[in-house]
Structures are given as structure tokens and as C-alpha cells.
Design a protein around this motif. Sequence first.
Motif, mmCIF file in Angstrom:
data_model
loop_
_atom_site.group_PDB
_atom_site.id
_atom_site.type_symbol
_atom_site.label_atom_id
_atom_site.label_comp_id
_atom_site.label_asym_id
_atom_site.label_seq_id
_atom_site.Cartn_x
_atom_site.Cartn_y
_atom_site.Cartn_z
ATOM 1 N N ARG A 165 0.843 -1.206 -0.132
ATOM 2 C CA ARG A 165 -0.032 0.034 0.121
ATOM 3 C C ARG A 165 0.849 1.333 0.078
ATOM 4 N NH1 ARG A 165 -5.302 -0.282 1.582
ATOM 5 N NH2 ARG A 165 -6.017 -2.556 0.945
ATOM 6 N N ASP A 224 -5.756 11.136 7.015
ATOM 7 C CA ASP A 224 -6.429 10.050 7.248
ATOM 8 C C ASP A 224 -6.162 8.925 6.648
ATOM 9 O OD1 ASP A 224 -8.679 8.563 7.815
ATOM 10 O OD2 ASP A 224 -10.115 9.563 6.414
ATOM 11 N N SER A 282 -7.495 5.759 7.966
ATOM 12 C CA SER A 282 -8.486 4.822 8.707
ATOM 13 C C SER A 282 -8.721 3.664 7.877
ATOM 14 C CB SER A 282 -9.233 5.626 9.131
ATOM 15 O OG SER A 282 -10.210 6.448 8.327
ATOM 16 N N ALA A 283 -9.059 3.895 6.589
ATOM 17 C CA ALA A 283 -9.407 2.945 5.699
ATOM 18 C C ALA A 283 -8.237 1.968 5.147
ATOM 19 C CB ALA A 283 -9.759 3.470 4.199
ATOM 20 N N HIS A 284 -6.988 2.623 5.252
ATOM 21 C CA HIS A 284 -5.618 1.575 4.997
ATOM 22 C C HIS A 284 -5.624 0.741 6.418
ATOM 23 C CE1 HIS A 284 -4.364 2.990 1.252
ATOM 24 N NE2 HIS A 284 -4.784 4.253 1.842
ATOM 25 N N SER A 295 -7.923 -0.344 8.527
ATOM 26 C CA SER A 295 -8.665 -1.221 8.674
ATOM 27 C C SER A 295 -8.492 -2.307 7.562
ATOM 28 C CB SER A 295 -10.406 -0.722 8.013
ATOM 29 O OG SER A 295 -10.578 0.091 8.989
ATOM 30 N N ALA A 296 -8.071 -1.903 6.448
ATOM 31 C CA ALA A 296 -7.558 -3.065 5.359
ATOM 32 C C ALA A 296 -6.205 -3.842 5.992
ATOM 33 C CB ALA A 296 -7.306 -2.444 4.114
ATOM 34 N N GLY A 302 -16.072 -3.440 8.797
ATOM 35 C CA GLY A 302 -14.931 -2.309 8.869
ATOM 36 C C GLY A 302 -14.969 -1.477 7.969
ATOM 37 N N ASP A 310 -15.731 2.811 7.880
ATOM 38 C CA ASP A 310 -14.658 3.799 7.698
ATOM 39 C C ASP A 310 -15.433 4.808 6.645
ATOM 40 O OD1 ASP A 310 -12.396 2.936 9.030
ATOM 41 O OD2 ASP A 310 -11.949 1.425 7.540
ATOM 42 N N TYR A 370 -17.622 7.140 8.326
ATOM 43 C CA TYR A 370 -16.788 7.986 8.911
ATOM 44 C C TYR A 370 -16.320 9.310 7.865
ATOM 45 C CZ TYR A 370 -12.924 10.206 11.415
ATOM 46 O OH TYR A 370 -12.275 11.268 11.767
ATOM 47 N N PHE A 371 -15.780 8.614 6.845
ATOM 48 C CA PHE A 371 -15.437 9.734 5.889
ATOM 49 C C PHE A 371 -16.801 10.345 5.267
ATOM 50 C CE2 PHE A 371 -13.447 10.427 1.547
ATOM 51 C CZ PHE A 371 -12.676 11.483 2.228
ATOM 52 N N LEU A 405 -17.601 13.375 7.561
ATOM 53 C CA LEU A 405 -16.406 14.577 7.347
ATOM 54 C C LEU A 405 -17.022 15.186 5.962
ATOM 55 C CD1 LEU A 405 -13.078 12.803 8.153
ATOM 56 C CD2 LEU A 405 -14.606 14.128 9.637
ATOM 57 N N VAL A 449 -4.833 20.041 4.292
ATOM 58 C CA VAL A 449 -6.239 19.725 4.551
ATOM 59 C C VAL A 449 -7.455 20.530 3.966
ATOM 60 C CG1 VAL A 449 -8.196 19.851 6.388
ATOM 61 C CG2 VAL A 449 -5.880 18.713 6.837
ATOM 62 N N ARG A 494 -14.727 5.129 -1.790
ATOM 63 C CA ARG A 494 -13.453 5.506 -1.236
ATOM 64 C C ARG A 494 -12.978 4.450 -0.151
ATOM 65 N NH1 ARG A 494 -10.801 8.039 3.195
ATOM 66 N NH2 ARG A 494 -8.910 8.543 2.594
ATOM 67 N N SER A 495 -13.878 3.908 0.511
ATOM 68 C CA SER A 495 -13.636 2.938 1.496
ATOM 69 C C SER A 495 -13.205 1.515 0.855
ATOM 70 C CB SER A 495 -14.630 2.821 2.610
ATOM 71 O OG SER A 495 -14.253 2.006 3.598
ATOM 72 N N ILE A 521 -9.923 1.974 -1.111
ATOM 73 C CA ILE A 521 -8.707 1.577 -0.458
ATOM 74 C C ILE A 521 -8.645 0.156 -0.050
ATOM 75 C CG2 ILE A 521 -7.647 2.337 1.756
ATOM 76 C CD1 ILE A 521 -8.605 5.064 1.482
ATOM 77 N N ALA A 522 -9.619 -0.437 0.179
ATOM 78 C CA ALA A 522 -9.910 -1.767 0.743
ATOM 79 C C ALA A 522 -9.027 -2.749 -0.421
ATOM 80 C CB ALA A 522 -10.958 -2.423 1.388
ATOM 81 N N PHE A 523 -9.703 -2.673 -1.640
ATOM 82 C CA PHE A 523 -9.528 -3.451 -2.736
ATOM 83 C C PHE A 523 -8.655 -2.973 -3.803
ATOM 84 C CE2 PHE A 523 -13.627 -4.794 -0.943
ATOM 85 C CZ PHE A 523 -13.265 -6.020 -0.381
ATOM 86 N N PRO A 551 -6.200 -0.003 -3.558
ATOM 87 C CA PRO A 551 -5.603 1.086 -3.110
ATOM 88 C C PRO A 551 -4.791 2.035 -3.869
ATOM 89 C CG PRO A 551 -4.284 -0.733 -2.217
ATOM 90 C CD PRO A 551 -5.431 -1.196 -2.974
ATOM 91 N N GLU A 604 -7.419 4.958 -5.595
ATOM 92 C CA GLU A 604 -8.566 5.188 -4.604
ATOM 93 C C GLU A 604 -9.288 6.427 -5.016
ATOM 94 O OE1 GLU A 604 -6.668 6.652 -1.302
ATOM 95 O OE2 GLU A 604 -8.027 8.159 -1.201
#
Lengths: 444, 302
Positions: A227, A235, A237-239, A241-242, B8, B12, B15-16, B19, B230, B264-265, B268-270, B272, B275
Motif C-alpha cells: 500500500r 486520514d 483509517s481505511a488503510h 482497517s484493510a 470495517g 470507515d 466516518y469519511f 466528514l 487539509v 473510497r473505503s 482503499i480496501a481493494f 488502494p 482510490e
Amino acid sequence: MPYKRSGLSRRGYLKGAAAVGAATTLAGCALLDDDIGDEGDVDGIPDEPFRIAHLTFESGPPAFYGEEAANAVDMLVDQINDDGGLIGEREIEIVDRIDEDAGPDSLISDVQSMAQEGDVDMMMGIISSAHALAVAPEANDQQLPFLVTIPGTYQLYEENPDMDYVVRTCGTNAAGAIGGVRMVEQMDDVETVMTHDHDYAWGHDHQEMFTSALEQVRPDIEVIDSRYTDLGETDYSAHVSAIADAEPDLLFSSLWGGDTATFVSQGVDGGMFDAVGEALLVGDTGAPLLRNLGPDMPENVWLGGRGGYQPNYRYDEDDGHQAFVDDYYDQYDQLPGWGAYHEWVALQALEQGIERAVSIIGDWPNDEQLMASMHDLSFETPHGQHTMRGPQAAAPAVFGRPTDDHDFPVDHQLPTDFEFIAAADVNPPEDVPTMDWVDEIEPL
Amino acid sequence: MPIGTFLGIAFDGLYFAALLFFASIGLTLVFGILNLLNMAHAAFYGFGAYLAVWTLNNIGDVTTSTVVLLAILVLAIPIVVFVLSAALDKSVFAPLYDIEPVYQLLATFGVILMLDDIIKFIWGASPISVDAATDPSRQLGSIELLGSSVSAYRSFVILIAVLCAVGLYLMFVKTKLGKISQAMSEDYEMVQMLGINVNRVRVLIFSISVALAALGGALFVPFAVAAPSVTLDYVLLSFAVIVIGGLGSLKGVVVAALLIGMVRSLGIAFFPAIELAIVFALMAVVIIFRPEGFFGHRGVVE
């Protein structure tokens, strides 16, 4: 005396003499001179101070190290000047501090104007490898001596092999990445690995060195995912979790600076460290990271990278190290971290190099001689003899586990249970390109 | 896919989405009701983040009580920004309401750059994180939810976002201010001619919008760090949200924030590596097939 100045080894001395000799015919003649080496007799020491321009990150995420780098340089220069200066005769003056955050184009034009004005005797510092790759060749072209202190990219000399005006006193990133591989090599219960690095050259280089070398020394281990996140990501957080979900036996990361603090802190929050077997953080981590994280550092983590730059590493055994840590703490109320150590090592190289040059040629060195005098030096640092191979250092790798159990007057954890891996095991042999070596690396 | 993994990713994503909701809800309200395309809107998200990190890092000697810290984030900072933005509306933004949208975009982009530099001037360009002692995210730790462990603080952020969305909806359908605002979004001049003090409504809507962005920034910072990047990150993302959801629609922001958060979540999981590309590809697809977005041209709460 601010810190211990160990004597040169005979071999190192002769190699250095050869290097300086090669740089100047004058040296050959001077070596025949009987009066050499007596400081009182040196002619030609300029009256004005030795003027250094210090390049470092004063802002942006890497200021994590930059602030310490500036602190250390200010403190050590004062100490050297209190003893009379370089070789006890010529004081140092930091004439300018340039913020690396301005970017490579701006830094290059700074180099050009310094070279034209002639108001700087040497540049030192720089943190970013990308900046080093842009600035060092320019300084060399402009014949402006440049002591590179922190960036670890192995490409610096592999892409620019003939830089007579550039010396680098830190080890390359091979020491961190391959040091990580050497650590994993010993771990019997690791079958799956994930990597998480920065999405630019530094991170991709680490990932490539680490995974390629790991495949050679432990073909039984599978790298299940790699990754990348941007420099300055806020942020994770999603990484997190993965990674937690994949439950790798080992997580390798070369994230550095403020990013590694954010990543670890969000990782703790997201339960990532409970899910992974071990985490190996090689992005020049240690005291500053632990200070930033307070009590939250998980236990199944190895911290470290290139060089034994941890305040409690061989603190009791090494008087010079003890003095450096104590002085830094007295002055700044913090323990020194990576940024500070790299500048300390660089200034030792400068002092010893000039001492050597003067003792050989009996005169203050010119720019080329100054830089040549630091080639092949070897001097005492926390990780033992810090050895320069030609113009750049070959550093060992040192890793430790975070612990609360220490006697230092700080309320954060410090690394312990140190593992030391010799420079020869984490760096390619001289003249072998790093990636060629990595592709055929042998198990220990 | 095991259920824990799915939860999970969903958490995420939520939460995103929360925001994103904070960063973009005010943008859509100000456009829908006041007809101002305020590019600088999400810059107040960054401003809220800095204000929060500064406050939390300076309050440690007074209190470390979690309730007080959360109250600072949820109440004190939005109120301060509310007052501040009322002043800003009367000075900086007032002349912008009557000009062409293109000039609004350019002028408010200038405001982003100004705010960015002011932030850097006050707090420097290095990222700042909240001290462990006054970080509610660390104090609250994690809770067990359907068998997996999730961050209590981030659950709290999601809850606040839901409350704000419901609160805004109720405000628009139940209160006089809400009804006037809806009428203004349909016909500004008509409302003015009815003898309503539209300037007062304008200042209120603008300040509520900006305060919500600052609230988002304040809630964001205990779990992350305040960094200059940010501001611009969330300006871009908030535009993606309102383009997908439809300019000027409360429902659009909620749906688009959820969609982008989840995409996005999952990304990032599958996948990355791509994203962000996925998020903006989604925006491109929406622009091609539904240029007005999911809920465009329908009024604030339709």
C-alpha cells in the motif's frame, strides 16, 4: 571538549591520505614536510569564520526532523567555537538557514547565487532525497562544497558518481530496507507480509528493496499486499482497517516524519497493531516518534533504520554519545532524534576531515581538498565506527522495541532490546549498484 | 467476504462520509439559498481543524475531562466561527453576492489562498497533532459493535453528522427561518418584496453554513492531524460531493457524501493504488449522464 574525538585508524588515515593526495599534487609534496600536524604552525588559516549555509525543513511535515537538525547544528557549532573553532583555530558561522520547503527549483537558484556571491564556504544539511538529487549535482557543477547529512536515496552517487564537491555522511536507505529484511530473516513465525510506504520515490524504493531482498532470503514468505499513501496524508483509517483485516504476520513501513506518527496513532485507534504479528517501522523512527505518540506505542513494534541514532543506544558505553544527549537535553528539554544525530555525525566528519587535511598539507585546505579529506574517514558514533566508503557513509541498521522501562527524564517510551546489523550486511559492496545487489542478496 | 471485513469498510466509509457532509453541506446551502458559489467554503473546515488543535493543546492545564473536550469541539468552536463568519459575511463576502458566478468562483478562490496563508502565518506550515492528554479520540478508545471493535470517537462523529443532517432538515421544514430560506432559494426578490429582512437571513444562513464546516474540521482533528493540505483536499472533495449530489440540495449532500465515503473505503480496501481516481471517475460519470447531479434543481429539501 564537547564530545569524544577518537583517533583515526591507521588504515583509514592512510586511505584518507591517498584520497587527499589524489586530489592535489600539493599534498604529495606536503607529506614530505617534517613540520606537519602541529596546529600552531599552520599557515594560511583564513581570518574570517568558516561560513556554512544550513539547508533543512523549517516547515512542512519533514520539519519533524528539521527542527532537531537546526537545534543540533546551533548547539554543536557553539560548542566547537567555544573550543576555538575547527582545528581550534577557525570559528564556524551559520550564515544562512534555507527552508527546504521552498522546493527544488528555489533551492537550485539559492545554490547558484551562493556560488556566484562566494559568501558561503560550505553548504550542509538537506533532508529530502528528491531535493538532494536536484541540489547535489548543481552544487558540484558550481564547485560549491556540499556536506549532505540526512537524505538516504541510494541513487545519489549511483546516478552522479563523480561529484568531487559532495560528501554524504549518512547511510543510504538500503540500510533501512535491507536492515528490515535481516530482521525478518530471523523471524520464524512470519509467513505473510504487508508493506505500507509513501507514494513517491522514497516509499517505492523501500518497498522494492524490501520485497526483492525478502524473496531472496526468505522465499517462503509471501508479500500479500503493498500500500502507498501520499506524503502528508491525514486520514489512514481505511488503510488501517484493510491492514487489520488482512492480519499479516508482519507489517513493514518506511513512512517517516510526522506521517509515521499519524499512521501509528490511527493504527492504534483502529486496532491494527492487535491484528498484525509484528510491525517493522524503518522510516528513521525512534525518539521523536515515541515522543509524539506519548504512551500509546504498541509493544509488537520494531523501530529504527539506518544508524544507531537512539538516545539510549550505547549511552553508558560511549562518553561522546552521553555528552551529546545530555547537552541536547539540557538545551532543548528533549532527547535528540534522527535529525539531530545526522547533523552531529556530519559535523564530526567535517572537524576530523579538516584536521586530517591540515595535518597532511600543512595549510588550510581548498574546497576540493576539504571534501576529499572526508573521504574514507572513520570515527566513533553510537553504532561504533562510522565508516565512510569514499564520499559516502555505509551505516549499519539498528532496531529496538519501545519500552517505558528507562532512566531518562522523559515521559515517553524509548527503544530497548536493540538489534544491531553490521553495515556490511545491509549495504552493497563498493561499486555494486544497490538494486543489482538486492536482486541477488544472500541470506545471513 | 467475512462480515467483520464488511463492517470495517462500512464504518470507515460512514466516518469519511460524515466528514464530507460537514465539509460540503454549507457549500450547497449557501449556493442553494444565497446563490453564492463559495469555493472558499471548505477552507473553513481547515480553519476549524486548526482552531480545535490549538484549543485542545492549550487547555490541558485547565481540564482533561472528555465531556468538556467534546463540548469544545461540538459547541465552542462552531459558535466562535459562527460569530466570526457573520463579520466576514458583512465585510468580505457581501460584495460577492451580486456578481456573476464565474467571478464569485475566482474571488472566493482568492479567499482560500488568503485563509491558507493566514493559517500558515498563525500556526506554521508543519502538521500539528493533538496532545495525547487532551485527545478525546484516545481517551474514548474503542467499543464493541456487532462483534468488531470500532473507535468510540469516530462513532461519535458519525452520530453528530446524523444529528446535524436531521436538525437541518427539521429547521427547513419546521422553522420560520427555514421556510423563508426555502422561499429565498426559489425567488429571492419576491421574499425581499414581502418585507423580509433578507440580509439578516443571509447572514444567519451563511454563518450556520460556515460554522458547520468548522465543526467538521474540529471533529476531524483529534483523530488526524491539522496540516495545511487539509484545506485544499477538502475543497476538492466538497466540490465532488455537490456535483454528484446536485448543487443546492441537502439530500444530495447526504447521498453523495455516503456514496463517495463508501466508494473510497471500498477503493482503499481493494484497489488502494487508484482510490482517488475512483472517486473522481464517479464524479465524471455523474456529470456525463446526469449533469445536474442526483438531486439538482429541486430546492434545498425536496
